[in-house]
Design an enzyme around this catalytic site. Structure first.
Site, PDB file in Angstrom:
ATOM      1  CE  LYS A 184     -42.909  22.828  19.134  1.00 21.15           C
ATOM      2  NZ  LYS A 184     -43.394  23.597  20.298  1.00 21.15           N
ATOM      3  CE1 TYR A 207     -44.011  28.286  17.705  1.00 21.16           C
ATOM      4  CE2 TYR A 207     -41.637  28.124  17.516  1.00 21.16           C
ATOM      5  CZ  TYR A 207     -42.868  27.528  17.698  1.00 21.16           C
ATOM      6  OH  TYR A 207     -42.961  26.162  17.877  1.00 21.16           O
ATOM      7  CG  PHE A 265     -43.401  31.631  26.119  1.00 21.89           C
ATOM      8  CD1 PHE A 265     -43.416  31.272  24.777  1.00 21.89           C
ATOM      9  CD2 PHE A 265     -44.598  31.967  26.728  1.00 21.89           C
ATOM     10  CE1 PHE A 265     -44.605  31.256  24.044  1.00 21.89           C
ATOM     11  CE2 PHE A 265     -45.795  31.948  26.015  1.00 21.89           C
ATOM     12  CZ  PHE A 265     -45.794  31.594  24.667  1.00 21.89           C
ATOM     13  NE  ARG A 324     -54.020  22.985  17.254  1.00 19.64           N
ATOM     14  CZ  ARG A 324     -53.232  23.867  17.863  1.00 19.64           C
ATOM     15  NH1 ARG A 324     -51.978  24.024  17.458  1.00 19.64           N
ATOM     16  NH2 ARG A 324     -53.678  24.583  18.867  1.00 19.64           N
ATOM     17  CB  THR A 343     -50.157  24.027  24.234  1.00 16.70           C
ATOM     18  OG1 THR A 343     -50.875  24.370  23.058  1.00 16.70           O
ATOM     19  CG2 THR A 343     -48.802  24.703  24.206  1.00 16.70           C
ATOM     20  NE  ARG A 390     -47.609  19.619  21.651  1.00 15.12           N
ATOM     21  CZ  ARG A 390     -48.161  20.712  21.151  1.00 15.12           C
ATOM     22  NH1 ARG A 390     -49.397  21.045  21.500  1.00 15.12           N
ATOM     23  NH2 ARG A 390     -47.503  21.457  20.293  1.00 15.12           N
ATOM     24  CG  ASN A 404     -44.955  21.660  22.929  1.00 14.33           C
ATOM     25  OD1 ASN A 404     -44.078  21.779  22.076  1.00 14.33           O
ATOM     26  ND2 ASN A 404     -45.961  22.495  23.036  1.00 14.33           N
ATOM     27  CG  HIS A 458     -45.850  24.159  15.369  1.00 13.63           C
ATOM     28  ND1 HIS A 458     -46.468  25.142  16.123  1.00 13.63           N
ATOM     29  CD2 HIS A 458     -46.203  24.392  14.077  1.00 13.63           C
ATOM     30  CE1 HIS A 458     -47.155  25.928  15.307  1.00 13.63           C
ATOM     31  NE2 HIS A 458     -47.011  25.500  14.065  1.00 13.63           N
ATOM     32  CD  GLU A 476     -47.795  27.614  11.397  1.00 19.70           C
ATOM     33  OE1 GLU A 476     -47.866  28.271  12.458  1.00 19.70           O
ATOM     34  OE2 GLU A 476     -48.076  26.396  11.339  1.00 19.70           O
TER      35      GLU A 476
HETATM   36  P1  CMP Z   1     -46.341  25.374  19.620  1.00 19.16           P
HETATM   37  O1  CMP Z   1     -47.520  24.568  19.276  1.00 19.16           O
HETATM   38  O2  CMP Z   1     -45.101  25.195  18.832  1.00 19.16           O
HETATM   39  O3  CMP Z   1     -46.752  26.907  19.579  1.00 19.16           O
HETATM   40  C1  CMP Z   1     -46.143  27.894  20.394  1.00 19.16           C
HETATM   41  C2  CMP Z   1     -45.192  27.309  21.381  1.00 19.16           C
HETATM   42  O4  CMP Z   1     -44.861  28.147  22.439  1.00 19.16           O
HETATM   43  C3  CMP Z   1     -45.864  26.127  22.056  1.00 19.16           C
HETATM   44  O5  CMP Z   1     -45.966  25.058  21.151  1.00 19.16           O
HETATM   45  C4  CMP Z   1     -44.960  25.896  23.238  1.00 19.16           C
HETATM   46  O6  CMP Z   1     -43.864  25.066  22.924  1.00 19.16           O
HETATM   47  C5  CMP Z   1     -44.487  27.315  23.523  1.00 19.16           C
HETATM   48  N1  CMP Z   1     -45.121  27.833  24.728  1.00 19.16           N
HETATM   49  C6  CMP Z   1     -46.416  28.138  24.890  1.00 19.16           C
HETATM   50  N2  CMP Z   1     -46.630  28.586  26.140  1.00 19.16           N
HETATM   51  C7  CMP Z   1     -45.429  28.536  26.763  1.00 19.16           C
HETATM   52  C8  CMP Z   1     -45.001  28.854  28.067  1.00 19.16           C
HETATM   53  N3  CMP Z   1     -45.855  29.324  28.988  1.00 19.16           N
HETATM   54  N4  CMP Z   1     -43.704  28.665  28.382  1.00 19.16           N
HETATM   55  C9  CMP Z   1     -42.835  28.200  27.430  1.00 19.16           C
HETATM   56  N5  CMP Z   1     -43.190  27.883  26.164  1.00 19.16           N
HETATM   57  C10 CMP Z   1     -44.471  28.055  25.839  1.00 19.16           C
END
Ligand code: CMP
Length: 143
Positions: free
Chosen positions: A9, A49, A57, A85, A91, A102, A112, A115, A126
């Site tokens: 990212k 997404y 969010f 993963r 996450t 992470r 984070n 992805h 994807e």
């Molecule tokens: P990712 O694995 O890219 O998949 C969905 C993304 O949503 C996740 O990583 C986070 O970056 C984001 N995400 C998930 N939960 C939250 C949250 N509570 N606040 C902000 N971003 C979030």
């Protein structure tokens, strides 16, 4: 052979973690199938997404993923979806183990770093969303 989609990212790119992250997947033994460095359109971000469309969010997630370039990749190998993963970590980086990407580099759920697809169906969708068929390089490492 199983494949997964990974995207470093904008925060991972800004922090110059691209080489470190690719190294982790290469040294684990997975095979790079496709890679591109790109800015993400809002249309692509929203499609990627879509499952989070109703989450509070969502808008900030789209703003963030379109804020700067990302490294989009496809990796191949036995069990690569689940293994990636694990290498990526939870996450919320505050919950991810040291030794994971992470866990080692992040503290913020919204920033984070990377992805990774969460299941075979998601990986398939994807990969098809981010890459054209001809951008996937079919090759077999000799070692
Ligand atoms: P990712 O694995 O890219 O998949 C969905 C993304 O949503 C996740 O990583 C986070 O970056 C984001 N995400 C998930 N939960 C939250 C949250 N509570 N606040 C902000 N971003 C979030």
């Amino acid at each position: 052979m199983e494949r997964t989609f990974l995207a470093i990212k904008p925060d991972g790119v800004q922090r110059k973690l691209v080489g470190e992250i690719i190294r982790r997947f290469e040294t684990k033994g997975f095979t790079l199938v496709a890679l591109k460095f790109m800015n993400v359109s809002r249309e692509l971000a929203q499609a990627h997404y879509d499952v989070h469309r109703e989450r509070p969010f969502f808008a900030s997630l789209i703003d963030f993923i379109t804020s700067g370039p990302v490294v989009a990749m496809v990796w191949e190998g036995d069990g690569v979806i689940a293994s990636a993963r694990k290498l990526i970590g939870a996450t919320n980086p505050l919950n991810s183990e040291p030794g994971t990407i992470r866990g080692d580099f992040g503290v913020n759920t919204g920033r984070n770093i990377i992805h990774g697809s969460d299941a075979p169906e998601t990986a398939k969708n994807e990969i098809a969303l981010w890459f054209k068929e001809e951008e996937l390089v079919n090759w077999a490492p000799e070692i």
